[in-house]
Design a protein around this motif. Structure first.
Motif, short mmCIF file in Angstrom:
data_model
loop_
_atom_site.label_atom_id
_atom_site.label_comp_id
_atom_site.label_asym_id
_atom_site.label_seq_id
_atom_site.Cartn_x
_atom_site.Cartn_y
_atom_site.Cartn_z
N GLU A 161 0.84 -1.21 0.00
CA GLU A 161 0.00 0.00 0.00
C GLU A 161 0.87 1.26 0.00
N ARG A 162 1.97 1.22 0.76
CA ARG A 162 2.85 2.38 0.81
C ARG A 162 3.51 2.65 -0.54
N GLU A 163 3.95 1.60 -1.23
CA GLU A 163 4.58 1.77 -2.55
C GLU A 163 3.59 2.38 -3.55
N ARG A 164 2.35 1.93 -3.50
CA ARG A 164 1.34 2.49 -4.39
C ARG A 164 1.06 3.95 -4.03
N ARG A 165 1.03 4.24 -2.74
CA ARG A 165 0.77 5.61 -2.32
C ARG A 165 1.88 6.55 -2.80
N VAL A 166 3.12 6.10 -2.70
CA VAL A 166 4.25 6.91 -3.16
C VAL A 166 4.17 7.13 -4.67
N ALA A 167 3.77 6.09 -5.41
CA ALA A 167 3.65 6.21 -6.87
C ALA A 167 2.58 7.22 -7.27
N LEU A 168 1.60 7.42 -6.40
CA LEU A 168 0.51 8.36 -6.70
C LEU A 168 0.77 9.77 -6.18
N GLU A 169 1.94 10.00 -5.59
CA GLU A 169 2.25 11.33 -5.07
C GLU A 169 2.67 12.26 -6.21
N LEU A 170 2.09 13.46 -6.20
CA LEU A 170 2.45 14.50 -7.16
C LEU A 170 3.48 15.42 -6.51
N THR A 171 4.67 15.41 -7.06
CA THR A 171 5.78 16.17 -6.48
C THR A 171 5.99 17.46 -7.28
N PRO A 172 6.80 18.39 -6.75
CA PRO A 172 7.09 19.61 -7.50
C PRO A 172 7.63 19.34 -8.91
N SER A 173 8.43 18.29 -9.07
CA SER A 173 8.98 18.00 -10.40
C SER A 173 7.90 17.64 -11.40
N ASP A 174 6.76 17.10 -10.91
CA ASP A 174 5.65 16.77 -11.82
C ASP A 174 4.95 18.02 -12.34
N LEU A 175 5.11 19.14 -11.64
CA LEU A 175 4.39 20.36 -11.98
C LEU A 175 5.27 21.46 -12.55
N GLN A 176 6.59 21.26 -12.48
CA GLN A 176 7.50 22.34 -12.89
C GLN A 176 7.36 22.73 -14.36
N GLY A 177 6.96 21.79 -15.20
CA GLY A 177 6.80 22.10 -16.62
C GLY A 177 5.62 23.02 -16.91
N PHE A 178 4.78 23.26 -15.92
CA PHE A 178 3.59 24.10 -16.11
C PHE A 178 3.76 25.49 -15.50
N GLU A 179 4.98 25.85 -15.17
CA GLU A 179 5.23 27.10 -14.44
C GLU A 179 4.73 28.33 -15.17
N VAL A 180 4.68 28.31 -16.48
CA VAL A 180 4.22 29.49 -17.22
C VAL A 180 2.77 29.81 -16.87
N TYR A 181 1.99 28.81 -16.53
CA TYR A 181 0.60 29.04 -16.11
C TYR A 181 0.52 29.36 -14.62
N LEU A 182 1.32 28.69 -13.81
CA LEU A 182 1.32 28.97 -12.38
C LEU A 182 1.74 30.40 -12.09
N ASP A 183 2.56 30.97 -12.95
CA ASP A 183 3.01 32.35 -12.77
C ASP A 183 1.91 33.37 -13.03
N SER A 184 0.88 32.98 -13.78
CA SER A 184 -0.06 34.00 -14.26
C SER A 184 -1.54 33.69 -14.02
N ILE A 185 -1.87 32.47 -13.63
CA ILE A 185 -3.28 32.06 -13.50
C ILE A 185 -3.63 31.86 -12.03
N SER A 186 -4.81 32.31 -11.63
CA SER A 186 -5.19 32.27 -10.21
C SER A 186 -5.87 30.98 -9.79
N ILE A 187 -6.42 30.21 -10.74
CA ILE A 187 -7.13 28.98 -10.41
C ILE A 187 -6.53 27.84 -11.23
N ILE A 188 -5.95 26.86 -10.56
CA ILE A 188 -5.30 25.73 -11.21
C ILE A 188 -6.06 24.46 -10.86
#
Length: 333
Positions: free
Chosen positions: A98-125
């Motif tokens: 269960e722990r291994e599956r939970r870790v696999a489902l974690e969204l980390t900063p590296s998963d979101l870094q490619g979307f920074e152009v929207y995070l910099d300018s949009i108020s609702i994600i």
């Protein structure tokens, strides 16, 4: 321009987060007897598609009714993280814990870094992970895709962000062992406080007959007990509170909530969304960075009822897209 309804329908047979009250509906007037119909509803503040307020985790935090209306609407984008999670889950062995599956489902900063152009300018994600389709499954509340406290910290650094929308029932998975622990502690605290509350309840019935009757009518929808946990005070350093944390407060879900809701101004979690795949999605491959595309931006609305002192409230979450990109019955002209 099409409207897309992203709200889970509230029904009496719907499941709820462990420990929360079930939704209940009782008629106080009927067509055959009264010539009209009226109903009493009982529901938890975190039922279905709902917003959390800082007061949910901080005793001196704002309630939802204290926010201006424009806080609940604005430009939004939906980030498609489905392939990221599929790829990660595909690497798990059949007998993974269960722990291994939970870790696999974690969204980390590296998963979101490619979307920074929207995070910099949009108020609702909004984050699309296709978890709404699991509703009713045994693992819906225990094994869902989660953000980590590190991800919450990372998101809190984007000053324009004010609402984070998810299809999951909360921000981070509480292991089933912790959910069981919560239920046991609730039972113990209810037994300990029963004698103290008996006299108060007897006095309240005579003064508030209507409320007592309402509670009796809906008693079958209430959890077996309640937990009385003193909430931490609202501080800028929301993780390192000066008050001791008990077992219920040590989980990652509570930490993520305190980070987002404790930021000034706060980031409000919007949980339990549905049908996000019907929106214009921002998609990138691993290692890529998204370029800003205005056609992916849409108007978004999630207004709660103006309930005084609300720590949370179900909302009607709706997107207005720029084109006919959405499909199905959730889209309305």
């Amino acid at each position: 321009m099409p409207l897309v309804d992203l709200t889970r329908v509230i029904r009496e047979d719907m499941s709820v987060y462990p420990g929360d009250p079930y939704f209940g509906s009782r008629a106080f007037a009927e067509h055959a007897l009264d010539g009209f119909h009226g109903a009493c509803y009982q529901l938890g503040s975190h039922l279905g598609t709902h917003l959390d307020a800082p007061f949910h985790y901080f005793i001196d935090g704002e309630s939802l009714d204290s926010f201006p209306l424009d806080f609940f609407t604005g430009d939004a984008v939906c980030l498609d993280l489905r392939e990221t999670l599929r790829t990660r889950l595909a690497t798990l062995k059949h007998n993974s814990s269960e722990r291994e599956r939970r870790v696999a489902l974690e969204l980390t900063p590296s998963d979101l870094q490619g979307f920074e152009v929207y995070l910099d300018s949009i108020s609702i994600i909004l984050l699309c992970v296709d978890w709404h389709s699991h509703f009713g499954a045994p693992d819906y509340y225990t094994s869902f895709p989660s953000i980590t406290p590190e991800t919450a910290d990372w998101l809190a650094d984007y000053p324009k962000l004010r609402i984070l929308g998810l299809e999951t029932p909360s921000l981070s998975t509480t292991p089933s062992s912790e959910i069981n622990l919560t239920q046991e502690i609730r039972g113990e605290e209810q037994d300990a406080s029963a004698s103290q509350s008996a006299t108060t309840e007897q006095t309240a019935v005579s003064a508030q007959d209507g409320e007592a009757l309402f509670d009796a009518e809906f008693s079958e929808y209430l959890p077996t007990s309640h937990v009385a946990v003193e909430a931490p005070r609202l501080t800028l350093d929301v993780v390192a509170t000066q008050e001791p944390l008990n077992e219920l407060e040590l989980c990652a879900d509570a930490e993520c909530h305190r980070i987002l809701l404790g930021r000034r101004p706060p980031i409000l979690p919007l949980e339990g969304l549905v049908d996000l795949e019907r929106l214009p999605l921002v998609q990138i491959s691993p290692g890529e960075r998204a370029a800003y595309d205005s056609s992916k931006v849409f108007e978004f609305f999630c207004f709660p009822l103006p309930i005084s002192g609300a720590d949370g409230c179900p909302v009607r979450a709706v997107a207005r897209t720029q084109s006919d990109a959405c499909q199905g019955a959730s889209c309305n002209e």
